[in-house]
Design a protein around this motif. Structure first.
Motif, PDB file in Angstrom:
ATOM      1  N   SER A   1      -8.016   1.453   4.346  1.00  0.00           N
ATOM      2  CA  SER A   1      -8.835   0.370   4.915  1.00  0.00           C
ATOM      3  C   SER A   1     -10.325   0.650   4.782  1.00  0.00           C
ATOM      4  CB  SER A   1      -8.468   0.173   6.393  1.00  0.00           C
ATOM      5  OG  SER A   1      -7.109  -0.186   6.514  1.00  0.00           O
ATOM      6  N   TRP A   2     -10.714   1.920   4.896  1.00  0.00           N
ATOM      7  CA  TRP A   2     -12.137   2.267   4.787  1.00  0.00           C
ATOM      8  C   TRP A   2     -12.678   1.884   3.418  1.00  0.00           C
ATOM      9  CZ3 TRP A   2     -15.036   5.460   1.627  1.00  0.00           C
ATOM     10  CH2 TRP A   2     -16.354   5.712   2.043  1.00  0.00           C
ATOM     11  N   SER A   3     -11.923   2.191   2.360  1.00  0.00           N
ATOM     12  CA  SER A   3     -12.359   1.867   0.998  1.00  0.00           C
ATOM     13  C   SER A   3     -12.443   0.361   0.789  1.00  0.00           C
ATOM     14  CB  SER A   3     -11.402   2.480  -0.024  1.00  0.00           C
ATOM     15  OG  SER A   3     -11.465   3.885   0.007  1.00  0.00           O
ATOM     16  N   VAL A   4     -11.503  -0.381   1.369  1.00  0.00           N
ATOM     17  CA  VAL A   4     -11.529  -1.844   1.242  1.00  0.00           C
ATOM     18  C   VAL A   4     -12.818  -2.390   1.841  1.00  0.00           C
ATOM     19  CG1 VAL A   4     -10.408  -4.001   1.919  1.00  0.00           C
ATOM     20  CG2 VAL A   4      -9.012  -2.046   1.242  1.00  0.00           C
ATOM     21  N   ARG A   5     -13.183  -1.888   3.035  1.00  0.00           N
ATOM     22  CA  ARG A   5     -14.416  -2.349   3.688  1.00  0.00           C
ATOM     23  C   ARG A   5     -15.657  -1.896   2.923  1.00  0.00           C
ATOM     24  NH1 ARG A   5     -11.631  -0.398   8.250  1.00  0.00           N
ATOM     25  NH2 ARG A   5     -12.985   1.447   8.256  1.00  0.00           N
ATOM     26  N   LYS A   6     -15.652  -0.659   2.460  1.00  0.00           N
ATOM     27  CA  LYS A   6     -16.820  -0.083   1.789  1.00  0.00           C
ATOM     28  C   LYS A   6     -17.084  -0.741   0.435  1.00  0.00           C
ATOM     29  CE  LYS A   6     -20.017   3.204   1.841  1.00  0.00           C
ATOM     30  NZ  LYS A   6     -21.056   3.272   2.889  1.00  0.00           N
TER      31      LYS A   6
ATOM     32  N   ARG B   1       0.831  -1.201   0.000  1.00  0.00           N
ATOM     33  CA  ARG B   1       0.000   0.000   0.000  1.00  0.00           C
ATOM     34  C   ARG B   1       0.868   1.254   0.000  1.00  0.00           C
ATOM     35  NH1 ARG B   1      -4.716   0.617   4.387  1.00  0.00           N
ATOM     36  NH2 ARG B   1      -5.431  -1.181   3.188  1.00  0.00           N
ATOM     37  N   ALA B   2       1.909   1.261   0.822  1.00  0.00           N
ATOM     38  CA  ALA B   2       2.805   2.417   0.889  1.00  0.00           C
ATOM     39  C   ALA B   2       3.465   2.670  -0.463  1.00  0.00           C
ATOM     40  CB  ALA B   2       3.872   2.200   1.960  1.00  0.00           C
ATOM     41  N   ILE B   3       3.910   1.601  -1.114  1.00  0.00           N
ATOM     42  CA  ILE B   3       4.552   1.742  -2.419  1.00  0.00           C
ATOM     43  C   ILE B   3       3.571   2.275  -3.452  1.00  0.00           C
ATOM     44  CG2 ILE B   3       5.588   0.455  -4.335  1.00  0.00           C
ATOM     45  CD1 ILE B   3       6.850  -1.377  -2.156  1.00  0.00           C
ATOM     46  N   GLY B   4       2.318   1.815  -3.384  1.00  0.00           N
ATOM     47  CA  GLY B   4       1.300   2.297  -4.309  1.00  0.00           C
ATOM     48  C   GLY B   4       1.023   3.784  -4.137  1.00  0.00           C
ATOM     49  N   ILE B   5       0.898   4.216  -2.886  1.00  0.00           N
ATOM     50  CA  ILE B   5       0.638   5.639  -2.612  1.00  0.00           C
ATOM     51  C   ILE B   5       1.829   6.492  -3.022  1.00  0.00           C
ATOM     52  CG2 ILE B   5       0.266   7.320  -0.760  1.00  0.00           C
ATOM     53  CD1 ILE B   5      -1.391   5.133   0.664  1.00  0.00           C
ATOM     54  N   LEU B   6       3.029   6.007  -2.746  1.00  0.00           N
ATOM     55  CA  LEU B   6       4.229   6.756  -3.131  1.00  0.00           C
ATOM     56  C   LEU B   6       4.373   6.821  -4.653  1.00  0.00           C
ATOM     57  CD1 LEU B   6       6.765   5.478  -0.455  1.00  0.00           C
ATOM     58  CD2 LEU B   6       5.840   7.796  -0.664  1.00  0.00           C
TER      59      LEU B   6
ATOM     60  N   ARG C   1     -11.091  -5.120  -5.130  1.00  0.00           N
ATOM     61  CA  ARG C   1     -10.085  -5.924  -5.832  1.00  0.00           C
ATOM     62  C   ARG C   1     -10.210  -5.751  -7.352  1.00  0.00           C
ATOM     63  NH1 ARG C   1      -6.798  -9.749  -3.924  1.00  0.00           N
ATOM     64  NH2 ARG C   1      -7.897  -9.713  -1.923  1.00  0.00           N
ATOM     65  N   LYS C   2     -11.448  -5.705  -7.838  1.00  0.00           N
ATOM     66  CA  LYS C   2     -11.667  -5.501  -9.275  1.00  0.00           C
ATOM     67  C   LYS C   2     -11.155  -4.134  -9.716  1.00  0.00           C
ATOM     68  CE  LYS C   2     -15.704  -8.535  -9.776  1.00  0.00           C
ATOM     69  NZ  LYS C   2     -17.142  -8.602 -10.121  1.00  0.00           N
ATOM     70  N   LEU C   3     -11.438  -3.114  -8.899  1.00  0.00           N
ATOM     71  CA  LEU C   3     -10.979  -1.754  -9.216  1.00  0.00           C
ATOM     72  C   LEU C   3      -9.465  -1.698  -9.306  1.00  0.00           C
ATOM     73  CD1 LEU C   3     -11.466   1.333  -9.549  1.00  0.00           C
ATOM     74  CD2 LEU C   3     -11.393   1.489  -7.047  1.00  0.00           C
ATOM     75  N   HIS C   4      -8.794  -2.363  -8.374  1.00  0.00           N
ATOM     76  CA  HIS C   4      -7.334  -2.266  -8.319  1.00  0.00           C
ATOM     77  C   HIS C   4      -6.623  -3.103  -9.376  1.00  0.00           C
ATOM     78  CE1 HIS C   4      -6.289   0.320  -4.793  1.00  0.00           C
ATOM     79  NE2 HIS C   4      -7.605   0.306  -4.773  1.00  0.00           N
TER      80      HIS C   4
END
Length: 213
Positions: free
Chosen positions: A138-143, A81-86, A149-152
């Motif tokens: 984490s909020w988006s994963v839950r929502k 996640r950190a690598i993706g945001i960076l 997973r499809k979006l990513h």
């Protein structure tokens, strides 16, 4: 393997904030080099190139995390996640340098996007990357649930467009940009192979369950 165990042990001990801190400082350091004349006679172009390449490298690292775990046992999942945001941060800095320091005239930006194919491709990659960055929490994963997973999976198209953009920027078949593209295609190819392998495994398991019933 001993080397793998050492890498995994070190990765578990490394705080994620260290990755964020290193990533945040890196473009700042590049800006400093450009501002102090350490990037040659055209520091804006050099800075733009360095930030774009940095973004592509980070994108490749993010794509390589799952294959590394599957093939050699190196587990860097906690940093994904950190690598993706960076990655989004690096690419955004690359885009801002182009917008503010390179083009400068706002009325020319849209003309450049439409007129120059490599910019069109680069902007398309950035557009696809944006929802990935926004939902990397984490909020988006839950929502979103399974839709997350499809979006990513858009990251695969983003990577392909990023590699194409880098090749087109050079305007010639440069070895460095081709190597990046080969690595991206290899990682995407592994993903396709792994996905098909899992589908065959599920189909075989389903068939076995049907026979037992």
């Amino acid at each position: 393997m001993v080397i793998t165990d050492h890498i995994n042990s070190g990765a578990r001990k490394l705080p994620i904030w260290v990755v964020y801190a290193a990533g945040l400082v890196w473009p700042v350091w590049l800006f400093y080099l450009a501002a102090t004349g350490a990037m040659g006679i055209d520091p804006v172009k050099a800075l733009e190139h360095e930030l774009g390449e940095l973004g592509l490298q980070a994108l490749i690292v993010g794509l390589a995390i799952t294959p590394l775990r599957a093939m050699v046992g190196v587990n860097l999942i906690r940093f994904r996640r950190a690598i993706g945001i960076l990655t989004f941060y690096f690419v955004s800095a690359h885009l801002l340098v182009w917008l503010i320091l390179d083009v400068q005239i706002l009325s020319e930006i849209w003309k450049d996007i439409l007129k120059r194919p490599y910019i069109t491709v680069g902007m398309a990659a950035f557009v696809l990357m944006t929802p990935l960055a926004v939902t990397s929490n984490s909020w988006s994963v839950r929502k979103l649930g399974p839709r997350w997973r499809k979006l990513h999976k858009l990251v695969y198209r983003t990577a392909a467009l990023g590699g194409i953009h880098y090749i087109m920027v050079g305007k010639t078949w440069e070895a460095e940009s081709l190597i990046y593209m080969v690595v991206i295609l290899a990682l995407l190819g592994w993903r396709v192979h792994d996905s098909r392998k899992k589908q065959r495994g599920r189909a075989a398991q389903s068939g076995s369950s049907t026979k037992l019933a």
